[in-house]
Design an enzyme around this catalytic site. Structure first.
Site, mmCIF file in Angstrom:
data_model
loop_
_atom_site.group_PDB
_atom_site.id
_atom_site.type_symbol
_atom_site.label_atom_id
_atom_site.label_comp_id
_atom_site.label_asym_id
_atom_site.label_seq_id
_atom_site.Cartn_x
_atom_site.Cartn_y
_atom_site.Cartn_z
ATOM 1 N N SER A 164 0.788 -1.234 0.000
ATOM 2 C CA SER A 164 0.000 0.000 0.000
ATOM 3 C C SER A 164 0.818 1.281 0.000
ATOM 4 O O SER A 164 0.310 2.335 -0.362
ATOM 5 C CB SER A 164 -0.953 0.003 1.194
ATOM 6 O OG SER A 164 -0.227 -0.055 2.403
ATOM 7 N N HIS A 210 -5.476 -4.068 -1.625
ATOM 8 C CA HIS A 210 -5.295 -3.067 -2.687
ATOM 9 C C HIS A 210 -5.262 -3.698 -4.083
ATOM 10 O O HIS A 210 -5.086 -2.992 -5.071
ATOM 11 C CB HIS A 210 -4.025 -2.247 -2.438
ATOM 12 C CG HIS A 210 -4.174 -1.264 -1.319
ATOM 13 N ND1 HIS A 210 -4.700 -0.007 -1.502
ATOM 14 C CD2 HIS A 210 -3.900 -1.373 0.008
ATOM 15 C CE1 HIS A 210 -4.729 0.633 -0.342
ATOM 16 N NE2 HIS A 210 -4.251 -0.174 0.592
ATOM 17 N N LYS A 218 -12.532 -0.740 -0.074
ATOM 18 C CA LYS A 218 -11.701 0.094 -0.954
ATOM 19 C C LYS A 218 -12.377 0.151 -2.329
ATOM 20 O O LYS A 218 -13.331 0.901 -2.511
ATOM 21 C CB LYS A 218 -10.269 -0.445 -0.989
ATOM 22 C CG LYS A 218 -9.569 -0.295 0.371
ATOM 23 C CD LYS A 218 -8.143 -0.782 0.350
ATOM 24 C CE LYS A 218 -7.382 -0.412 1.604
ATOM 25 N NZ LYS A 218 -7.891 -1.001 2.850
#
Length: 395
Positions: A184, A212, A243
């Protein structure tokens, strides 16, 4: 006599943060998390969001959330093993397993909860966990909760990983190799094919935290396992629903036997109320959107390439990033914070990331490009980066 209830030890610690220049107040977002936002009363281009696909304020998701509230209420009222397991939770796990091309999925209340619950449940005394040096804080905490022994390999260093496997494999029952799928802070991708090969060579299991990578890599955002075509060879894949998916929650994807065990030993699942119906309804709709078309993930990558190229032409160092996470590496901590503040004053919000989150002297502003940004917004943002960089003598 001093008053014990004044919590002086915490007051002293807070003063230390102020002295070190790392004390902060929370920014306040007024309205939805979009490409352009009102933050602390100022209109700015948002380059600090994990809302990769712009789904957090998507009309289809909002409608699905409202419909779920009307049908099921605002809360599930219990943990899933008692009465908090609604049919909508079951539907979510079925659609996620289909999306991930895995046998089974178990959903947790957050990605952090997922790592805290799964790692300790699948390892025990007499086992060994081998973890990448740059793994996320939730993995580090999850590993601490396990009774297994721990070892750390240098970031993405396959020789170091093999050294540990060679030295230690024979001394343990189960060996679990854990890595982030996408890291990240730098935006680099794990060397998953090599990790899986080493795991198979030394009869170890693999665990990938794809927070991610979910919604970003792979076909329609199916993640790093799909990106590298490693289906059936990664034992535990963690994904986030907060996310790119745009809502809240986390999940682990893998075999049905894994799920069967976690139903009995996943502590956040057993001891924390299940996700509210609004969140579940919205997540189901979000995954449906991703399964219908690759349009959003295609747009994300197009925007990311455009922004990286423009920054590169200005002369900024964007490190080793292979994903939409774009660090602009400044170096010195104070200068990094100042750079972020000046960007904010000029109309761009890009969060400063400094030691101890990253190594000393590698301070950066981390830019998160999304599918929601227009080319015009990204062009404006680059112009502000140029203006502030020249003002500060960075370019």
């Amino acid at each position: 006599m001093s008053n014990v209830h004044e919590l002086k030890y915490l007051q002293d610690s807070i003063q230390e943060l102020k002295d070190q220049g790392v004390y902060r107040k929370l920014p306040v977002l007024e309205g939805p998390n979009e490409a352009e936002i009102v933050l602390n009363g100022n209109k700015v281009i948002n380059l600090s969001s994990n809302n990769y696909l712009g789904l957090a304020n998507n009309p289809r998701l909002k409608k699905a959330a409202i419909e779920a509230v009307e049908k099921y209420g605002v809360g599930s009222g219990a943990v899933r093993p008692i009465i908090g397991n609604m049919d909508i939770h079951e539907q979510l796990e079925v659609i996620l397993a289909k999306f991930k091309k895995e046998e089974a999925v178990m959903v947790f209340q957050s990605g952090f909860n997922c790592n805290a619950g799964v790692i300790q449940a699948i390892t025990n005394k007499g086992d060994l966990i081998i973890s990448d040096a740059l793994n996320h804080a939730s993995i580090i905490d999850g590993v601490k909760l396990s009774k297994a022994d721990k070892a750390v390999f240098k970031h993405s260093d396959m020789d170091d990983l093999e050294r540990i496997l060679k030295e230690k494999r024979a001394d343990y029952n189960t060996v679990l190799i854990i890595t982030d799928g996408v890291f990240s802070m730098d935006g680099d991708v794990a060397k998953l094919p090599q990790i899986v090969e080493l795991a198979e060579k030394y009869e170890a299991l693999t665990y990938v935290d794809d927070a991610h990578g979910s919604g970003v890599l792979g076909e329609g955002g199916r993640g790093t396992v799909d990106h590298f075509n490693l289906h059936g060879r990664v034992d535990f894949t963690i994904g986030t629903l907060s996310k790119a998916i745009g809502v809240i929650g986390g999940y682990v994807a893998g075999s049905s036997v894994m799920k069967e065990w976690l139903l009995h030993r996943g502590r956040p699942f057993l001891f924390s109320t299940s996700l509210p119906p609004a969140a579940v309804g919205a997540i189901i709709e979000s995954v449906t959107v991703l399964m219908e078309s690759t349009e959003l993930s295609d747009k994300l990558w197009e925007n990311s390439k455009f922004f990286k190229e423009k920054l590169g032409k200005l002369g900024y160092d964007t490190g080793e990033s292979e994903t939409p996470i774009t660090p602009v590496i400044i170096g010195e901590e104070g200068k990094t914070v100042e750079f972020s503040q000046k960007l904010m004053a000029a109309g761009v919000f890009a969060s400063p990331i400094v030691f101890p989150t990253v190594a000393k002297g590698t301070g950066r502003v981390r830019c998160m490009v999304t599918a929601g940004h227009t080319e015009e917004q990204l062009t404006r943002a680059v112009a502000i980066f140029e203006q502030v960089g020249k003002e500060m003598g960075l370019l």
